[in-house]
Design a protein around this motif. Structure first.
Motif, PDB file in Angstrom:
ATOM      1  N   VAL A  66       0.844  -1.201   0.000  1.00 24.39           N
ATOM      2  CA  VAL A  66       0.000   0.000   0.000  1.00 24.39           C
ATOM      3  C   VAL A  66       0.878   1.250   0.000  1.00 24.39           C
ATOM      4  CG1 VAL A  66      -1.861  -1.176   1.222  1.00 24.39           C
ATOM      5  CG2 VAL A  66      -0.150   0.094   2.527  1.00 24.39           C
ATOM      6  N   ILE A  69       0.280   3.752   5.139  1.00 27.59           N
ATOM      7  CA  ILE A  69      -0.514   3.104   6.196  1.00 27.59           C
ATOM      8  C   ILE A  69      -1.184   4.137   7.098  1.00 27.59           C
ATOM      9  CG2 ILE A  69       1.321   2.902   7.897  1.00 27.59           C
ATOM     10  CD1 ILE A  69      -1.417   0.311   7.021  1.00 27.59           C
ATOM     11  N   ASN A  71      -3.058   6.437   6.079  1.00 29.29           N
ATOM     12  CA  ASN A  71      -4.372   6.618   5.482  1.00 29.29           C
ATOM     13  C   ASN A  71      -5.302   5.538   6.029  1.00 29.29           C
ATOM     14  OD1 ASN A  71      -6.643   6.680   3.740  1.00 29.29           O
ATOM     15  ND2 ASN A  71      -5.390   7.505   2.087  1.00 29.29           N
ATOM     16  N   TYR A  74      -6.189   2.402   4.096  1.00 25.08           N
ATOM     17  CA  TYR A  74      -5.294   1.255   4.016  1.00 25.08           C
ATOM     18  C   TYR A  74      -5.184   0.506   5.339  1.00 25.08           C
ATOM     19  CZ  TYR A  74      -4.253   3.734  -0.268  1.00 25.08           C
ATOM     20  OH  TYR A  74      -4.386   4.381  -1.466  1.00 25.08           O
ATOM     21  N   SER A  75      -5.304   1.188   6.443  1.00 27.10           N
ATOM     22  CA  SER A  75      -5.294   0.473   7.724  1.00 27.10           C
ATOM     23  C   SER A  75      -6.562  -0.362   7.876  1.00 27.10           C
ATOM     24  CB  SER A  75      -5.148   1.455   8.889  1.00 27.10           C
ATOM     25  OG  SER A  75      -6.165   2.432   8.873  1.00 27.10           O
ATOM     26  N   ILE A  77      -8.260  -1.637   5.342  1.00 24.60           N
ATOM     27  CA  ILE A  77      -8.056  -2.742   4.407  1.00 24.60           C
ATOM     28  C   ILE A  77      -7.138  -3.800   5.014  1.00 24.60           C
ATOM     29  CG2 ILE A  77      -6.784  -3.323   2.290  1.00 24.60           C
ATOM     30  CD1 ILE A  77      -8.066  -0.808   1.036  1.00 24.60           C
ATOM     31  N   ALA A  78      -6.042  -3.368   5.629  1.00 21.51           N
ATOM     32  CA  ALA A  78      -5.090  -4.309   6.219  1.00 21.51           C
ATOM     33  C   ALA A  78      -5.759  -5.142   7.315  1.00 21.51           C
ATOM     34  CB  ALA A  78      -3.890  -3.551   6.783  1.00 21.51           C
ATOM     35  N   LEU A  94       2.752  -6.678   5.621  1.00 20.71           N
ATOM     36  CA  LEU A  94       2.452  -5.345   5.107  1.00 20.71           C
ATOM     37  C   LEU A  94       3.703  -4.636   4.615  1.00 20.71           C
ATOM     38  CD1 LEU A  94       0.298  -3.094   4.791  1.00 20.71           C
ATOM     39  CD2 LEU A  94       0.849  -2.381   7.125  1.00 20.71           C
ATOM     40  N   GLU A  96       4.939  -0.811   2.699  1.00 18.71           N
ATOM     41  CA  GLU A  96       4.529   0.564   2.417  1.00 18.71           C
ATOM     42  C   GLU A  96       5.454   1.160   1.357  1.00 18.71           C
ATOM     43  OE1 GLU A  96       3.051   4.212   5.254  1.00 18.71           O
ATOM     44  OE2 GLU A  96       4.977   3.289   5.713  1.00 18.71           O
ATOM     45  N   VAL A 122      -1.931  -2.048  -4.005  1.00 18.78           N
ATOM     46  CA  VAL A 122      -2.473  -0.754  -4.429  1.00 18.78           C
ATOM     47  C   VAL A 122      -1.322  -0.089  -5.176  1.00 18.78           C
ATOM     48  CG1 VAL A 122      -3.530   1.421  -3.720  1.00 18.78           C
ATOM     49  CG2 VAL A 122      -3.916  -0.661  -2.366  1.00 18.78           C
ATOM     50  N   ALA A 295     -12.422  -5.087   0.954  1.00 20.73           N
ATOM     51  CA  ALA A 295     -11.194  -5.820   1.258  1.00 20.73           C
ATOM     52  C   ALA A 295     -11.488  -7.286   1.550  1.00 20.73           C
ATOM     53  CB  ALA A 295     -10.483  -5.171   2.443  1.00 20.73           C
TER      54      ALA A 295
END
Length: 334
Positions: A66, A69, A71, A74-75, A77-78, A94, A96, A122, A295
């Motif tokens: 992503v 993180i 944002n 994205y957190s 989604i994770a 993960l 970045e 992404v 997600a």
């Protein structure tokens, strides 16, 4: 350190039988697999991942790549992917990129060298050719953003509607000078959101002036500066729509710091429905996005593909719709 030989000695079977049982080999009965797993747990056996990789066996790791993180997109989604994959026997790792193609390449290299089972990405605006090559040899799926060089398998949000809906809402309230602060059009999501903004203005039925400020999606200072410039115009906008989560946070902070009255002086529509947006001022009109559901759907589809060893390349797209949420930050223009 406990080894496969220790487990084999306890069960009085060959090490190869234990190895196959731990690898879920179809030649080993379910009863034997259960016995091996019970003894392995009892003895505290930990699989040697490095040895498995040397044998060319893919791991149970799935990489998530992503841009940022920080944002909440994205957190969220994770978190959703981690829970989804865990239930299917996979572990999320993960990475970045900060939307930098060289950093993205480095992260993809590390993931592929670890023989990950797959990669959910992404992508940056212009992925490196080497990134494209490496992903072409690894099961992967694009999420939120879609880049043609990385294939036609993608889970995303209808970004055109994500900006069309709040902009059309402001138009219907009688606003004719509407500003937009959003992500650069170099990104596919940024281009789609800009399109939605422009289409809403074009369909207004009477002339509308659009004031556009586009910048890096992760730059909070850009959003603040853009708002200051807009408010200093001889004819400032009467309404503002924002096209990213981080830009929305920055805009709201700047509005509070500068003492701008919302919605009396400026009607504001944000992006995504964060908890803080519900409590901000009169409550923020915004567009809700089904990020967690998206997600989870992506994760389940991807797991099925990996387990069934479905050949890559067949086009597949899943587009989730946004929902306009009207609160007190927008009102009819006098």
């Amino acid at each position: 350190m406990i080894t496969i030989k220790d487990i084999a000695a306890r069960l009085q079977v060959s090490p190869s039988t234990v190895g196959r049982a731990l690898a879920d080999d179809a030649r080993i009965s379910a009863a034997m697999k259960q016995k091996v797993q019970e003894v392995a747990n009892e003895l505290g056996y930990v699989a040697n991942r490095a040895a498995r990789m040397m044998r060319g066996v893919s791991s149970n790791l799935v990489g998530l790549v992503v841009p940022d993180i920080r944002n909440s997109f994205y957190s969220t989604i994770a978190h959703a992917l981690s829970k989804c994959l865990e239930q299917e026997g996979y572990q999320l790792t993960l990475s970045e990129t900060d939307d930098d193609r060289q950093t993205e390449l480095r992260q993809i290299r590390e993931l592929t060298s670890a023989n990950v089972a797959g990669i959910i990405i992404v992508p940056s605006a212009k992925p490196h050719a080497e990134s494209v090559r490496l992903l072409g040899m690894t099961p992967h799926i694009q999420l939120l953003r879609k880049h043609a060089s990385l294939g036609e398998q993608w889970f995303g949000i209808d970004d055109v509607q994500a900006l069309y809906q709040p902009t059309r809402h402001l138009v219907d309230l009688g606003h004719r000078r509407i500003a937009y602060i959003g992500s650069s059009a170099e990104l596919p999501t940024g281009a789609a959101r800009l399109k939605g903004f422009r289409e809403a203005l074009a369909g207004a039925g009477s002339p509308c002036e659009g004031i556009e400020e586009l910048g890096a999606p992760g730059s909070s200072e850009f959003a603040r500066d853009a708002l200051r410039r807009m408010l200093a115009l001889p004819a400032p906008p009467t309404a503002l729509v924002v096209g990213s989560v981080l830009h929305t946070f920055s805009v709201l902070e700047e509005l509070l710091a500068s003492g701008v009255s919302v919605p009396e002086r400026l009607s504001v529509a944000g992006f995504s429905d964060e908890l803080a947006f519900r409590w901000w001022g009169p409550g923020l009109t915004t567009v809700g996005l089904p990020v967690s559901e998206l997600a989870t759907a992506c994760g389940l589809w991807f797991v099925h593909r990996m387990k069934q060893k479905v050949p890559s390349g067949a086009p597949y797209s899943s587009i989730s719709p946004p929902t306009l949420i009207v609160r007190g930050s927008t009102r009819r223009h006098p």
